[in-house]
Write an enzyme that holds these catalytic residues in place. Structure first.
Site, PDB file in Angstrom:
ATOM      1  N   GLU A 298       0.817  -1.220   0.000  1.00 53.11           N
ATOM      2  CA  GLU A 298       0.000   0.000   0.000  1.00 53.11           C
ATOM      3  C   GLU A 298       0.845   1.262   0.000  1.00 53.11           C
ATOM      4  O   GLU A 298       0.682   2.113   0.870  1.00 53.11           O
ATOM      5  CB  GLU A 298      -0.853   0.058   1.269  1.00 53.11           C
ATOM      6  CG  GLU A 298      -1.837  -1.039   1.491  1.00 53.11           C
ATOM      7  CD  GLU A 298      -2.430  -0.967   2.905  1.00 53.11           C
ATOM      8  OE1 GLU A 298      -1.896  -0.247   3.782  1.00 53.11           O
ATOM      9  OE2 GLU A 298      -3.424  -1.645   3.132  1.00 53.11           O
ATOM     10  N   GLY A 300       2.066   4.988  -0.800  1.00 54.13           N
ATOM     11  CA  GLY A 300       1.497   6.245  -1.270  1.00 54.13           C
ATOM     12  C   GLY A 300       2.642   7.164  -1.692  1.00 54.13           C
ATOM     13  O   GLY A 300       2.918   7.359  -2.870  1.00 54.13           O
ATOM     14  N   ARG A 301       3.314   7.671  -0.673  1.00 51.86           N
ATOM     15  CA  ARG A 301       4.384   8.655  -0.877  1.00 51.86           C
ATOM     16  C   ARG A 301       5.395   8.247  -1.958  1.00 51.86           C
ATOM     17  O   ARG A 301       5.748   9.040  -2.831  1.00 51.86           O
ATOM     18  CB  ARG A 301       5.128   8.848   0.449  1.00 51.86           C
ATOM     19  CG  ARG A 301       6.222   9.896   0.389  1.00 51.86           C
ATOM     20  CD  ARG A 301       7.101   9.827   1.652  1.00 51.86           C
ATOM     21  NE  ARG A 301       6.347   9.777   2.872  1.00 51.86           N
ATOM     22  CZ  ARG A 301       5.898  10.859   3.541  1.00 51.86           C
ATOM     23  NH1 ARG A 301       6.187  12.050   3.116  1.00 51.86           N
ATOM     24  NH2 ARG A 301       5.200  10.707   4.647  1.00 51.86           N
ATOM     25  N   CYS A 369       0.118  34.425   8.496  1.00 53.62           N
ATOM     26  CA  CYS A 369       0.461  35.061   9.770  1.00 53.62           C
ATOM     27  C   CYS A 369       0.797  34.042  10.853  1.00 53.62           C
ATOM     28  O   CYS A 369       0.092  33.939  11.863  1.00 53.62           O
ATOM     29  CB  CYS A 369      -0.688  35.948  10.214  1.00 53.62           C
ATOM     30  SG  CYS A 369      -1.136  37.083   8.914  1.00 53.62           S
TER      31      CYS A 369
HETATM   32  C1  LIG Z   1      -0.959   6.235   4.976  1.00 52.20           C
HETATM   33  C2  LIG Z   1      -1.089   4.791   4.775  1.00 52.20           C
HETATM   34  C3  LIG Z   1      -0.368   4.152   3.765  1.00 52.20           C
HETATM   35  C4  LIG Z   1       0.586   4.870   2.854  1.00 52.20           C
HETATM   36  O1  LIG Z   1       1.695   5.392   3.515  1.00 52.20           O
HETATM   37  P1  LIG Z   1       2.903   5.985   2.660  1.00 52.20           P
HETATM   38  O2  LIG Z   1       3.895   6.369   3.658  1.00 52.20           O
HETATM   39  O3  LIG Z   1       2.386   7.147   1.885  1.00 52.20           O
HETATM   40  O4  LIG Z   1       3.381   4.898   1.761  1.00 52.20           O
HETATM   41  C5  LIG Z   1      -0.552   2.798   3.599  1.00 52.20           C
HETATM   42  N1  LIG Z   1      -1.392   2.095   4.394  1.00 52.20           N
HETATM   43  C6  LIG Z   1      -2.096   2.668   5.377  1.00 52.20           C
HETATM   44  C7  LIG Z   1      -2.982   1.856   6.222  1.00 52.20           C
HETATM   45  C8  LIG Z   1      -1.960   4.028   5.617  1.00 52.20           C
HETATM   46  O5  LIG Z   1      -2.657   4.610   6.601  1.00 52.20           O
END
Ligand SMILES: *Cc1c(COP(=O)(O)O)cnc(C)c1O
Length: 445
Positions: A298, A300-301, A369
């Site tokens: 999973e 993301g980043r 600000c």
């Molecule tokens: C945020 C999250 C991810 C992704 O995390 P990254 O650091 O962006 O890879 C994957 N799984 C779960 C359950 C998350 O909450």
């Protein structure tokens, strides 16, 4: 911590040339200045104004493909479920779907977004520590692939809703492996004191309970230990503990088909090496290679952060004794990571001349600000003047999604580049849109 703290080392920050030299999708062109893939960014800045997000489609596709290739060449049956919260733009989700990724969602909104982008429900996993009844109902109505359950309380809720709807929820239990991911405290999720997951020792009893409750079909385990992880050691530690659980549960006669290995893969924001997907694949193979389980990832980043920049203009350069403040038209409401996590983001001028000029230290700030509205301190930069364009690098994840309209600043525009073409993917929010859903009651008139 080093990756997120503001340059704690004695080493100087990477120079503009080093920042661009280590990012293959960015280059300086002698005439056009900073180019992303094949598009001069100054063109987008002039046409759309600033602040504006720009994402590289080719870069996102290439990163997804390289992660998939790494797990495939390790012979792992692994499927990528992109963590939508990193960047939930429909165009980004389309790229993920086209590249063969599913989605990991953490809210009703993200589930609806993923479906709107054409990601099939059968490729969607729902994670999160506080899914509401309404969200569970939607997940069941859509018949998504899997719901990752984070507590005994949620398990009971889900069983009740599924039974009432006459559905069967495929559930994985999220294990809190009590491992320190060595990342920033605000994005660590796998220690016993963090709010996430189910205590390791409670899993066997809860798994048995899940198997006995109506409306539930337990399919496996999930874990996610944090974000911006730069070393394999915490992954190996967490995966080894989850693999032990798989064996224990199977010995108890439980069915385990899936292990969802979470995300968290870190990237190099400053000059640190990002996490190598081949290394992660090796850790996965070492822990799960012989277990005959389907794996889910999973990230993301890692997929999107390097592919994005935030374009901004210099409003003015304010000189104070011994100090130079470069005030941008982008602010913490656009990109909150420096203010929230003291995160480092490279900052470079778009002009090819400025990129080669003599450098001196500057503090880069936004107009909001709050003293926290600071992107960088003591950064070596050329002389900059009002109306010069700059790019904040690696802003493709946890950037636009975390924006607010603080100081009544509309949400920025966004564009996507693909090789030599580009398109607007979100119009700049209008000022009227800021208050269009507000009402003033009679008693306040
Ligand atoms: C945020 C999250 C991810 C992704 O995390 P990254 O650091 O962006 O890879 C994957 N799984 C779960 C359950 C998350 O909450």
């Amino acid at each position: 911590m080093a990756a997120l703290a503001p340059a704690p080392s004695d080493l100087p920050d990477p120079s503009v040339a080093e920042l661009i030299g280590t990012r293959p999708h960015l280059a300086y062109h002698v005439r056009d200045g900073l180019v992303m893939e094949g598009v001069p960014l100054v063109r987008i800045a002039r046409e759309l104004g600033t602040p504006t997000w720009v994402y590289g489609a080719g870069t996102i596709r290439a990163r997804l493909a390289s992660l998939q290739a790494a797990v495939q060449s390790a012979g792992l049956p692994a499927h990528v479920h992109y963590a939508v919260k990193a960047n939930d733009h429909l165009a980004v989700l389309r790229l993920m779907e086209a590249g063969g990724a599913g989605a990991d969602v953490v809210s009703e909104g993200e589930l609806l977004r993923a479906r709107e982008a054409g990601i099939p429900a059968s490729h969607i996993v729902f994670s999160g520590v506080g899914k509401t009844l309404r969200e569970l109902r939607l997940a069941l109505a859509e018949d998504i692939a899997q719901i990752n359950v984070e507590s005994a309380e949620e398990l009971d809720m889900l069983s009740a809703v599924a039974t009432e709807m006459g559905r069967t929820a495929r559930v994985a239990l999220r294990v809190n492996p009590d491992v320190d991911a060595g990342t920033h405290a605000k994005i660590s999720t796998g220690r016993a004191r963090d709010k996430f997951g189910i205590a390791y020792a409670d899993i066997p009893a809860l798994y048995a309970r899940a198997a006995s409750l109506s409306g539930l079909s337990p399919v496996g385990l999930a874990t996610h230990i944090g974000s911006q992880i730069l070393s394999l050691a915490p992954y190996r530690a967490a995966y080894a503990r989850v693999a032990d659980l798989v064996r224990d549960l199977r010995a108890d006669g439980q069915n385990i088909e899936v292990v969802d290995c979470g995300g968290g893969l870190g990237i190099g924001y400053r000059d640190e090496p990002g996490l190598d997907p081949a290394g992660l694949a090796g850790a996965l193979k070492g822990c799960f290679g012989n277990l005959d389980v389907r794996l889910m990832l999973e990230p993301g980043r890692w997929l999107v952060a390097p592919a994005g920049v935030l374009l901004a203009s210099v409003v003015l350069v304010k000189r104070m004794p011994g100090q130079r403040f470069v005030v941008l038209d982008a602010a913490m409401n656009d990109l909150v990571r420096p203010a929230m996590y003291e995160a480092f983001h490279g900052l470079v001028p778009l002009s090819p001349i400025a990129a080669k000029a003599a450098m001196s230290p500057a503090d880069i700030v936004g107009p909001v600000c709050e003293s926290g509205d600071t992107f960088a301190r003591g950064r070596m930069l050329p002389e900059l003047e009002a109306a010069d364009f700059v790019a904040l690098l690696d802003a493709g994840a946890y950037g636009a999604v975390m924006s607010s309209t603080y100081n009544a600043r509309p949400l920025a525009a966004a564009a996507m580049v693909d090789g030599e073409r580009w398109a607007v993917i979100r119009d700049r929010q209008t000022h009227q849109a800021l208050w269009e859903h507000e009402r003033v009651p009679d008693f306040a008139r």
